[in-house]
Design an enzyme around this catalytic site. Structure first.
Site, PDB file in Angstrom:
ATOM      1  N   HIS A 191       0.823  -1.220   0.000  1.00 29.60           N
ATOM      2  CA  HIS A 191       0.000   0.000   0.000  1.00 29.60           C
ATOM      3  C   HIS A 191       0.851   1.263   0.000  1.00 29.60           C
ATOM      4  CE1 HIS A 191      -3.339  -2.665   1.049  1.00 29.60           C
ATOM      5  NE2 HIS A 191      -4.140  -1.673   0.708  1.00 29.60           N
ATOM      6  N   LYS A 199      -0.992   5.015   4.669  1.00 34.68           N
ATOM      7  CA  LYS A 199      -1.932   4.097   5.331  1.00 34.68           C
ATOM      8  C   LYS A 199      -1.573   3.949   6.807  1.00 34.68           C
ATOM      9  CE  LYS A 199      -4.186  -0.359   4.710  1.00 34.68           C
ATOM     10  NZ  LYS A 199      -5.495   0.229   5.022  1.00 34.68           N
TER      11      LYS A 199
HETATM   12  N1  LIG Z   1     -12.897  -0.797   1.776  1.00 32.81           N
HETATM   13  C1  LIG Z   1     -12.176  -0.249   0.778  1.00 32.81           C
HETATM   14  O1  LIG Z   1     -12.296  -0.637  -0.404  1.00 32.81           O
HETATM   15  C2  LIG Z   1     -11.239   0.869   1.102  1.00 32.81           C
HETATM   16  C3  LIG Z   1     -10.530   1.525   0.085  1.00 32.81           C
HETATM   17  C4  LIG Z   1      -9.689   2.576   0.435  1.00 32.81           C
HETATM   18  C5  LIG Z   1      -9.564   2.926   1.772  1.00 32.81           C
HETATM   19  N2  LIG Z   1     -10.242   2.238   2.723  1.00 32.81           N
HETATM   20  C6  LIG Z   1     -10.180   2.590   4.132  1.00 32.81           C
HETATM   21  O2  LIG Z   1     -10.900   3.803   4.319  1.00 32.81           O
HETATM   22  C7  LIG Z   1     -10.329   4.533   5.402  1.00 32.81           C
HETATM   23  C8  LIG Z   1      -9.952   5.913   4.897  1.00 32.81           C
HETATM   24  O3  LIG Z   1      -8.866   5.804   3.991  1.00 32.81           O
HETATM   25  P1  LIG Z   1      -8.232   7.093   3.271  1.00 32.81           P
HETATM   26  O4  LIG Z   1      -7.042   6.632   2.543  1.00 32.81           O
HETATM   27  O5  LIG Z   1      -9.297   7.850   2.565  1.00 32.81           O
HETATM   28  O6  LIG Z   1      -7.762   7.943   4.569  1.00 32.81           O
HETATM   29  P2  LIG Z   1      -7.677   9.512   4.703  1.00 32.81           P
HETATM   30  O7  LIG Z   1      -6.855   9.769   5.923  1.00 32.81           O
HETATM   31  O8  LIG Z   1      -7.294  10.136   3.402  1.00 32.81           O
HETATM   32  O9  LIG Z   1      -9.196   9.951   4.994  1.00 32.81           O
HETATM   33  C9  LIG Z   1      -9.866   9.803   6.195  1.00 32.81           C
HETATM   34  C10 LIG Z   1     -10.678  11.085   6.376  1.00 32.81           C
HETATM   35  O10 LIG Z   1     -11.603  10.910   7.438  1.00 32.81           O
HETATM   36  C11 LIG Z   1     -11.637  12.108   8.191  1.00 32.81           C
HETATM   37  N3  LIG Z   1     -12.197  11.811   9.498  1.00 32.81           N
HETATM   38  C12 LIG Z   1     -11.585  11.272  10.585  1.00 32.81           C
HETATM   39  N4  LIG Z   1     -12.466  11.164  11.593  1.00 32.81           N
HETATM   40  C13 LIG Z   1     -13.655  11.626  11.125  1.00 32.81           C
HETATM   41  C14 LIG Z   1     -14.934  11.752  11.697  1.00 32.81           C
HETATM   42  N5  LIG Z   1     -15.161  11.427  12.973  1.00 32.81           N
HETATM   43  N6  LIG Z   1     -15.962  12.243  10.940  1.00 32.81           N
HETATM   44  C15 LIG Z   1     -15.729  12.607   9.648  1.00 32.81           C
HETATM   45  N7  LIG Z   1     -14.518  12.531   9.041  1.00 32.81           N
HETATM   46  C16 LIG Z   1     -13.501  12.027   9.790  1.00 32.81           C
HETATM   47  C17 LIG Z   1     -10.174  12.576   8.208  1.00 32.81           C
HETATM   48  O11 LIG Z   1     -10.059  13.933   8.581  1.00 32.81           O
HETATM   49  C18 LIG Z   1      -9.799  12.301   6.746  1.00 32.81           C
HETATM   50  O12 LIG Z   1     -10.141  13.411   5.929  1.00 32.81           O
HETATM   51  C19 LIG Z   1      -9.143   3.685   5.890  1.00 32.81           C
HETATM   52  O13 LIG Z   1      -9.549   2.881   6.970  1.00 32.81           O
HETATM   53  C20 LIG Z   1      -8.805   2.840   4.677  1.00 32.81           C
HETATM   54  O14 LIG Z   1      -8.162   1.650   5.014  1.00 32.81           O
HETATM   55  C21 LIG Z   1     -11.067   1.227   2.410  1.00 32.81           C
HETATM   56  O1  LIG Z   2      -5.785   2.709   0.976  1.00 34.35           O
HETATM   57  C1  LIG Z   2      -6.206   2.030   1.944  1.00 34.35           C
HETATM   58  O2  LIG Z   2      -6.022   2.356   3.132  1.00 34.35           O
HETATM   59  C2  LIG Z   2      -6.991   0.812   1.666  1.00 34.35           C
HETATM   60  N1  LIG Z   2      -7.534   0.188   2.665  1.00 34.35           N
HETATM   61  C3  LIG Z   2      -8.303  -1.002   2.595  1.00 34.35           C
HETATM   62  C4  LIG Z   2      -7.632  -2.114   3.364  1.00 34.35           C
HETATM   63  O3  LIG Z   2      -7.007  -1.867   4.410  1.00 34.35           O
HETATM   64  O4  LIG Z   2      -7.762  -3.263   2.955  1.00 34.35           O
HETATM   65  C5  LIG Z   2      -8.663  -1.395   1.186  1.00 34.35           C
HETATM   66  C6  LIG Z   2      -7.605  -1.089   0.194  1.00 34.35           C
HETATM   67  C7  LIG Z   2      -7.151   0.360   0.272  1.00 34.35           C
END
Ligand SMILES: NC(=O)c1ccc[n+]([C@@H]2O[C@H](COP(=O)([O-])OP(=O)(O)OC[C@H]3O[C@@H](n4cnc5c(N)ncnc54)[C@H](O)[C@@H]3O)[C@@H](O)[C@H]2O)c1
Ligand SMILES: O=C(O)C1=N[C@H](C(=O)O)CCC1
Length: 250
Positions: free
Chosen positions: A135, A139
């Site tokens: 990643h 992250k």
């Molecule tokens: N399931 C998937 O397919 C997938 C894909 C990408 C990322 N993710 C996950 O999504 C999450 C976010 O990832 P990211 O890369 O966008 O992170 P990021 O840090 O860019 O974004 C997170 C955002 O949430 C905000 N935030 C924190 N607490 C908050 C609250 N209480 N209310 C509203 N906003 C709040 C932060 O200020 C930030 O802007 C991580 O856990 C990541 O692993 C999941």
């Molecule tokens: O960018 C991230 O953070 C992502 N989080 C998810 C994970 O932890 O599996 C999904 C992939 C991207």
């Protein structure tokens, strides 16, 4: 037909900002709220949101979901950090609001969901299976939620098939050298500038190996899954873990 009223939490984040645009562009949805870290959750109720897309951080997700469930707002969750204890707590909240649905999707991309499925199918046929996730360096959690879920599915499939323990003669090792142990499956986490979200499942048997690899090259890879989750969660009360259940792959 009336449009689904959708809110995005974590709207300024990497995936959250992509979700805001995807919801805005979806003809059957209306973006009614886009919340950042310092916004009041009461915007969810005052805006009449039917579904909240939760894309924040592992330290925020539980508070946000408690509010959503208490107010009968369905949720589609991509945020990571799910333990058995957290799932049980969420399940308890959902029992008090039986018509509310929550989807937790460790990964919204179709390729990643299929990688998990392929790994689960292949796992009992090989002596050794290891997971490598790669990643971007921003992250905050390791290993990824996807890798943990993949390892759990592999372990489950091997237990069901009565597979023998994996061969490994390691007698001495630097701490971490063999990765994290997720139910007996080694999981290795790489953090590298230039990457987004990638995973390899390495399977090894006598004289052969199989590698299942998936690459998310852009956050757009997650958006069809997010929108599918929003459309389906309103008719799926209780807890659904994994997008595969909405893809009929479950
Ligand atoms: N399931 C998937 O397919 C997938 C894909 C990408 C990322 N993710 C996950 O999504 C999450 C976010 O990832 P990211 O890369 O966008 O992170 P990021 O840090 O860019 O974004 C997170 C955002 O949430 C905000 N935030 C924190 N607490 C908050 C609250 N209480 N209310 C509203 N906003 C709040 C932060 O200020 C930030 O802007 C991580 O856990 C990541 O692993 C999941
Ligand atoms: O960018 C991230 O953070 C992502 N989080 C998810 C994970 O932890 O599996 C999904 C992939 C991207």
């Amino acid at each position: 037909m009336s449009k689904l009223r959708v809110a995005v939490l974590g709207a300024k984040g990497r995936i959250g900002s992509a979700a805001v645009k995807a919801v805005e562009d979806a003809e059957d949805m209306e973006l009614v709220a886009a919340l950042g870290r310092h916004d009041s959750l009461d915007v969810l109720t005052s805006s009449g949101a039917q579904v909240a897309v939760e894309l924040t951080t592992p330290d925020s997700v539980m508070t946000n979901l408690e509010y959503c469930v208490a107010n009968g707002i369905h949720a589609v969750v991509g945020t990571t950090g799910w333990s058995e204890e957290r799932l049980a707590t969420l399940d308890g909240w959902l029992k008090t609001s039986p018509s509310t649905g929550v989807l937790i999707a460790p990964n919204f991309s179709i390729g990643a969901v299929l990688t998990m499925k392929f790994a689960q199918i292949a796992a009992p046929y090989f002596e050794s299976v290891e997971v490598v996730e790669l990643h971007h360096p921003h992250k905050v959690d390791a290993p990824s939620g996807t890798a943990q879920r993949t390892a759990q599915l592999i372990a489950e499939a091997r237990r069901a098939a009565g597979s023998a323990p994996m061969p490994d003669a390691t007698a001495t090792a630097l701490e971490g050298a063999r990765g994290a142990d997720v139910e007996g499956v080694p999981v290795h986490a790489i953090r590298l500038r230039g990457l987004l979200a990638h995973q390899e499942v390495l399977l090894g048997g006598e004289g052969e190996t199989l590698t299942v690899r998936h690459d998310s090259l852009h956050h757009s890879s997650f958006m069809p899954g997010v929108l599918l989750g929003v459309r389906r969660v309103v008719d799926a009360p209780g807890l659904t873990f994994g997008l595969e259940h909405f893809l009929d792959l479950g």
